[in-house]
Write an enzyme that holds these catalytic residues in place. Sequence first.
Site, PDB file in Angstrom:
ATOM      1  CE  LYS A 239      -3.950   1.972   2.556  1.00 17.85           C
ATOM      2  NZ  LYS A 239      -4.802   1.847   3.760  1.00 17.85           N
TER       3      LYS A 239
ATOM      4  CB  SER B  11      -8.241   3.519   2.698  1.00 20.40           C
ATOM      5  OG  SER B  11      -7.322   2.936   3.601  1.00 20.40           O
TER       6      SER B  11
ATOM      7  CB  SER C 170      -8.374   0.813   5.681  1.00 23.78           C
ATOM      8  OG  SER C 170      -9.104   2.013   5.628  1.00 23.78           O
TER       9      SER C 170
END
Lengths: 95, 491, 484
Positions: C76, C151, C175
Amino acid sequence: MSLTLSEVMRIAALARIAVTPQEAEAVQAQLNGIFGLLEKINAVDTSGVEPMYHARDVTLRLRDDEVTEPDRRAAFQAVAPQVEAGLYLVPKVIE
Amino acid sequence: MKWETVIGLETHVQLSTRSKIFSGASTAFGAPPNTQACAVDIALPGVLPVLNRGAVERAIRFGLAVGAEVRRRSVFARKNYFYPDLPKGYQISQFEAPIVQGGALRIVLADGAERAVRLTRAHLEEDAGKSLHEDFHGMSGIDLNRAGTPLLEIVSEPDMRSAAEAVAYARALHALVRWIDICDGNMQEGSFRCDANVSVRPRGAAALGTRCEIKNLNSFRFLERAIEYEARRQIAIIEDGGRIELETRLYDPDRDETRSMRTKEEAHDYRYFPEPDLLPLEVSEAWLAEVAASLPELPVARRERYVRDLGLPAQDAATLTASRETADYFEAVVAGLAEAEPGGERPAQAKAAANWVAGELAGALNRTGVEIGASPVAARALARLIARIRDDTISGKIAKEVFDAMWAGEAGGENAADAIIERRGLRQITDAGALERIIEEIVAANPAQVAEYRSGKEKAFNYFVGQAMKATKSKGNPAQVAEILKRKLAG
Amino acid sequence: MIDASISELAAALAARRISSVELTRLFLDRIAGPGAPLNAFIAVDPERSLAQARAADGRIAAGAAGPLTGIPIAHKDIFVAEGWPSTCASRMLANFVSPYDAHVIERFNAAGAVILGKTNMDEFAMGSSSEASWYGAVRNPWDTGRVPGGSSGGSAAAVAARLAPAATGTDTGGSIRQPAALCGVCGLKPTYGVVSRYGMIAFASSLDQGGPFARSAADLAALMNVMAGFDPRDSTSLERPAEDYARELERPLAGLRVGVPSEYFGAGLAADVAAAVEGAIEALERLGAEVVDVHLPNAGLSVPAYYVIAPAEASSNLSRYDGVRYGYRATEYDGLIDMYRRTRAEGFGPEVKRRILVGTYVLSHGYYDAYYLKAQKIRRLIARDFAEAFKGCDAIVGPTTPSVAFRLGEKVDDPVQMYLNDIYTVAANLAGLPALSIPCGFAGGMPVGLQLVGDYFAEARLLGIAHRFQQATDWHRRTPQSFA
């Protein structure tokens, strides 16, 4: 509760985020929607409850007083918007 | 109307750690800009603070030294505001639960009177960087070397009533933080910075007036002058029917005045909240005990001991405890004297040592800007010199000459004084027969002055003393000289 | 190879059936080819990745390989990696190349894993759809008209579409788990303090926790064995002995008590999602687990409490983005304050700005007690509910999300509807508990996630439950058609 336009402008100023007068009303409406959701907590009786600021109830670990960091100015300032003579440049700070 | 000035001080003391409060960057002063600003100090994305044990230990030392409560559990908070020298956009400080709460600092005023100034709190926080305003094409330059330097902010109660008291407090605090080794005390480098909260009120009034905070007081002299100016300014406004605005003012030493610092573009709202990146700080009983055991004897305790055990006047005791180095030096002189004259009377030795340390030695140090720790005349050497006065080998006047020679390095080691006395032939003439002969000659050679003296002009006596000292090259024992003169002149 | 588990890949590498360079190329080609429309990656750097792969091949040849040596892993873009763009999907950091590595990146590098690229996400991890990215929305591999969740949507989509064998993410309010559920993959949020936050760009410090994405619980365990660990640079990192997260994988479920909170099966839950979750609970029962009722009476307060606390911390954490030392600076401004205002107005997207404003407000003078302090007290009540519940059960099960993936753009202009996606996930963050999501069925052709929440440090137990479930079911093996 609902935020007035002037409150929206006040917090935007505190947060240093430019909000144009055209945007202000839309922002106000969205924030008031969000605060509508948050309102729910007001009705709860929390008397005698300790706030829980950390996810785990542990105490702080300390570091020994040693210099461990070398000078990396060149690497750090390679990504800076504006530097001169090793200084970060900003619009004049008025005292 | 009679006015009273009310003063409280907030002092930022840079703690003498090697590394910063939340990072491993060096705190050394004077490095090229931003070379001591690591990833944490410049707040790169993703970095986190880790608290320096050395900073906490110094805060504990201070708390113990002022008899405050050292909190077993204190909390760090974020103080949020934007400024280019504040890289994270918040300062990590302590707000609701500071590590040191309460306590008091005892100060000695010019008249020798002692007072206690109460402390509100002392908390740990990080220093900001510096904005350099010299012109970079109309921009300011930011140096973050100082960012993250540990500070102890020490807040007093509004207990002071004059600029002189505020200065006495600031000096005592300055001496204390150096004494307990938590700060180098260098005011030029910003290691010890005072802000003063000043208000005025009619004498006898109970309520406090509206205060102004004065910043940028980086010397004791500026502190004194700024408070005096500010009190006059506030009194003048009130007497003219005006009102004092709560505000921050900056002292301008060039114009010797304070001026309003911040335009009211927005009210401050620091949005303090507990720092989520740092857990509560715990100080164990064991740690507290360990720090307490490592504390040196404090200035107040020494002051009292000097008065109680050595019989020194309070004022002398205060002067000698202005710094730990001075007090240590003084005690070494006393110890040296005790060794040189076993059986000598302790208070007399101490008083003699005090006079020399606070007099001749302090004068020489002041003149040359040398620290007492680096004094070319060592404490034991000074003790030997004083012993030579006390055993009548030399007079006090000659001793000053010997001291100057020792200072100049004419002889070294503990016995420097003796070496100089011998080499220069400064030993007092105490041979009564020799002195009598010299004085008889002088009396015989000055019949006019003898007549004057005998007619009641006592002052003429001094003329004979001067002549006798001249004839003995100042080596005549003054008491003996006076005694013989009196006898001879009486006819 | 694209369907192989981490242990299978490691075996293939060890047996020299494939090299790390070949494996890395394989996935890089998939990212650039079939994966491109998903917009799952912000940055790939084949040269860098292949250099790491070559080094890994050398290490394998030298017989010094660990379980992850040579395995490409997507990260990420919230984890900073030296020499890589580290943008957090924000215009604010679009030009930021990190001069240092996050602890998590260091751990993977030390293990010999290959950085496959940086995945797309909601800007600064604020969102539940991965639409709020400066680099454009991520798409769900099961239906590219739908969101992957957020997210960490890029990581979830990448694993689901076989663009990466595994990925990292962060979970502040769901997330990791929510996009794992919506993309049909597995994701674990560890106990707060188990994975270092150093170098993980902060959203809400007291809630943020990094964790892995993979296609199976066993793979999650292998990833955790590398990611987790004490780090002195994070004051909230817990100093505990290293543990083997795979140690309970084979433990039978007999004697396990799984708690089902009625509060997680209320009005907001879509019927077809509920059906899939109930089916999974029955499967656990068949495997020997005992199902018990538990209660989380304050569950309904978790979303409002979270949306006070997270924005408050975020408003402060994001103050460092001021155009002074790195990142975006507005080109036109009038003086210092205007430089700040414009830099932040132009550098942050609308959702980030909304949260900064909410956070600024709840911390401001006169509102702190009513919002921030109150929310932190409610947080304690929520944590107590869990403590109480864990007296009667070993793990809490329920849906990860109230519905399957929604359509792109559907909730973008309605923050409140967006926030309500987090209704089942935020409580674990508030309490600091470990939680994971695994695929447990489909509803209308879209994956459904099952959430398991455990007591502190119960990761290995949760992974064990998930693994036994996955040995009895095949939901986690399903692959979106266009990426098979």
